[in-house]
Design an enzyme around this catalytic site. Structure first.
Site, short mmCIF file in Angstrom:
data_model
loop_
_atom_site.label_atom_id
_atom_site.label_comp_id
_atom_site.label_asym_id
_atom_site.label_seq_id
_atom_site.Cartn_x
_atom_site.Cartn_y
_atom_site.Cartn_z
N GLU A 123 30.00 119.24 105.65
CA GLU A 123 28.55 119.15 105.77
C GLU A 123 28.15 119.24 107.24
OE1 GLU A 123 27.37 115.59 103.72
OE2 GLU A 123 27.65 116.50 101.75
N HIS A 246 15.53 114.38 105.51
CA HIS A 246 16.48 115.37 104.99
C HIS A 246 15.82 116.74 105.10
CE1 HIS A 246 19.30 117.51 102.47
NE2 HIS A 246 20.07 116.43 102.47
N ARG A 292 21.18 116.81 110.84
CA ARG A 292 19.94 116.82 110.09
C ARG A 292 18.70 116.75 110.96
NH1 ARG A 292 21.65 112.66 105.19
NH2 ARG A 292 22.95 114.14 104.04
N HIS A 353 14.22 110.52 104.19
CA HIS A 353 15.45 110.42 103.44
C HIS A 353 16.25 109.14 103.68
CE1 HIS A 353 18.95 111.84 101.25
NE2 HIS A 353 19.72 111.74 102.31
N ARG A 388 22.06 109.43 111.48
CA ARG A 388 23.22 109.26 110.61
C ARG A 388 23.91 110.60 110.35
NH1 ARG A 388 24.14 109.91 105.12
NH2 ARG A 388 21.94 110.26 104.66
#
Length: 561
Positions: A123, A246, A292, A353, A388
């Site tokens: 990811e 997100h 992100r 998110h 994060r």
């Protein structure tokens, strides 16, 4: 064992929240302690159940703990606590093994000689394939397994459809009381009766506060309850300005903010403008695999620049069988709404998110109040810093559930007196509301101005405007709260408005752009703040605990708060 009614119940441990952090803690404690797990609705209705991507852990021989740590620190933009990062990363393999033993159906490699190995995906922000997953519905696999185990355990009482109203502390019920938690007042949503639950230990595992924004990928319960209750009880909070958006939520009103997993980009999906051109390479050398915060800001920039409502995400260049095999749930959901991701791009937008800040804790999950723990998204452990890293969230829940459970077990090994009988909830001076529209109106106003003024891109002017509005709302909500009987919507609104103020005050106090916090007035990062957290401390000397900014302050790694 399930209870639906009752007053003045006592437990060794009261766990508020039934996601991965709460259930994992309960299961690790229930062999020796009497544990209650409480959820606002059905047990599964939380963020864990809807998590798609997976859990990051080092299993590939080409990967390493140091690499996972470096990726986490890089995403956190200089604010991570290195001891929390190392603890979490090195605890990942054991956490995955524990879940596997419980029966979580993780996806395995398909090659005949490797079927005993986990299939790993990659990811954004990760330098290696290290995301263990259960197809594209990892959260569902984890949550349903934990629920099955909790329902079968005789040492766990399950209180569904109960919402915590406030924590009960010794300081609240006696002027000379110590900072110790004694239990909680809890609203039984089936009867609108407020119960008094006492416990030697209370664990807050209530999740984040993304519902403070108009658009969010989270389910309805993400209303910041644990953060608000802990603040009112006297706990510090940290880094509330770092709200993660997100970058890819399906742009489709019928989907109610259906999240499109970051794993798609990990498997080669491309972000496109309406004319089909790629754009992420203009914002970060990692392109579509950037973290992100960078991707969300890039999409926000392009939408504002072009005046468009969404961008597109395209994985249709991969084989159709590959897409259906790796993303069966996402593919099916999109197909049901008229989008075939095997044939072309799908429309996406950013949405709130994840709450990277939260209640200040140590590495055992302990807060500023004796006997009160905070785990998972509700906590600020130092793991995430200013942003994060993908798939570190479920991992944090599991690793800190283990450390907290061990600490709770050790403390309960020494006998201590039961809490004295606690005062019952007093609603004798209130009446039934005949103006419920006030709650509905304030709810809508709060989420709208938070989206407009405290969203992906901020400015001091916007933040000050939001602060003025939230202060007016808080006064109105407090007036309403003191005069009318409470219900679920009022409890959530009261918590969400308080958390909104904590976010705004934190954002105003950080005079730089870093990670998830980007402000037009301070567009660059300040090197002198690289090792600084934003901490808000309740001022006990003034009514209502208005924020007293202690911000930013040098972090102390590894020390109990």
């Amino acid at each position: 064992m399930t209870h639906s009614q009752g007053t003045d119940l006592h437990y060794d441990v009261l766990v508020i929240g039934s996601g991965a952090a709460g259930l994992a803690t309960a299961l690790r404690l229930a062999d020796t302690l009497r544990v209650a797990v409480m959820s606002k609705g059905p047990l599964h209705e939380g963020c864990t159940f809807y998590a798609q991507g997976g859990i990051s852990a080092v299993f590939d021989h080409q990967d390493s703990f140091d690499s996972h740590i470096a990726d986490t620190l890089n995403a956190g933009a200089g604010l991570n606590h290195t001891d929390a990062v190392r603890l979490t990363v090195e605890g990942a393999p054991e956490a995955i093994a524990w879940l596997s033993e419980l029966g979580v159906p993780f996806t395995r490699r398909s090659e005949p000689e490797h079927t005993d190995e986990y299939h790993l995906t990659r990811e954004g922000g990760h330098s290696h394939r290290r995301v263990v997953h259960a197809a594209d519905a990892t959260g569902r696999g984890v949550e349903t397994t934990l629920i099955e185990r909790a329902r079968a355990h005789p040492g766990i009482s399950l209180l569904e459809n109960h919402i915590a109203v406030d924590l009960i502390t010794a300081r609240k019920i006696a002027a000379d009381g110590s900072d110790r938690v004694l239990g909680a007042y809890v609203l039984d949503r089936s009867s609108d009766h407020v119960m008094t639950l006492s416990a030697r230990t209370v664990v807050l595992a209530t999740g984040g506060a993304s519902k403070v924004y108009l658009y969010t990928s989270n389910p309805d319960g993400a209303s910041g309850d644990g953060i608000a209750m802990a603040w009112r009880a006297g706990c510090r909070v940290a880094n509330m300005e770092f709200m993660q958006f997100h970058p890819t939520v399906l742009y489709e009103p019928r989907a109610k903010a259906f999240l499109i997993s970051e794993a798609l980009r990990g498997e080669g999906a491309r972000l496109l403008l309406p004319d089909g051109t790629r754009f992420m390479q203009h914002f970060d050398p990692r392109g579509d695999l950037a973290p992100r915060d960078i991707v969300a800001r890039a999409i926000d920039h392009e939408m504002k620049r072009l005046g468009i409502d969404n961008v597109h995400l395209d994985i249709s260049h991969r084989p159709a069988d590959f897409i259906r095999e790796h993303f069966p749930n996402i593919h099916a959901r999109c197909l049901s709404l008229g989008y075939d991701m095997t044939q072309g791009p799908i429309p996406v937008v950013p949405a709130a998110h994840y709450t990277c800040g939260g209640i200040v804790t140590d590495l055992d999950g302990r807060t500023d109040i004796e006997g009160l723990y905070a785990l998972g998204e509700v906590a600020c452990t130092g793991l995430h810093g200013a942003n994060r890293l993908a798939s570190n969230s479920l991992l944090e829940c599991l690793v800190f559930a283990k450390t907290a459970a061990a600490d709770i077990q050790q403390r309960h090994a020494t006998p201590s007196p039961l809490p004295s009988p606690l005062p019952p909830w007093d609603d004798s001076q209130v009446s039934d509301s005949d103006e419920e529209v006030v709650v509905t109106h304030n709810w809508a106003e709060l989420r709208r101005f938070m989206w407009d003024y405290v969203g992906i891109v901020r400015s001091s002017k916007r933040l000050r405007r939001a602060l003025s509005r939230v202060d007016l709302l808080l006064a109105e909500i407090d007036e309403y709260y003191r005069h009318f009987r409470i219900g679920n919507n009022l409890v959530e609104l009261r918590n969400l408005a308080l958390v909104a103020k904590l976010i705004i005050v934190s954002a105003l106090s950080r005079h730089e752009s870093r990670g998830l916090h980007f402000t037009l007035d301070f567009p660059e990062s300040d090197p002198t703040l690289e090792q600084c957290d934003t901490i808000l401390s309740p001022d006990r000397t003034r009514p209502g605990f208005p924020p007293q900014v202690v911000s930013p302050v040098a972090k102390t790694q590894g020390d109990p708060p």
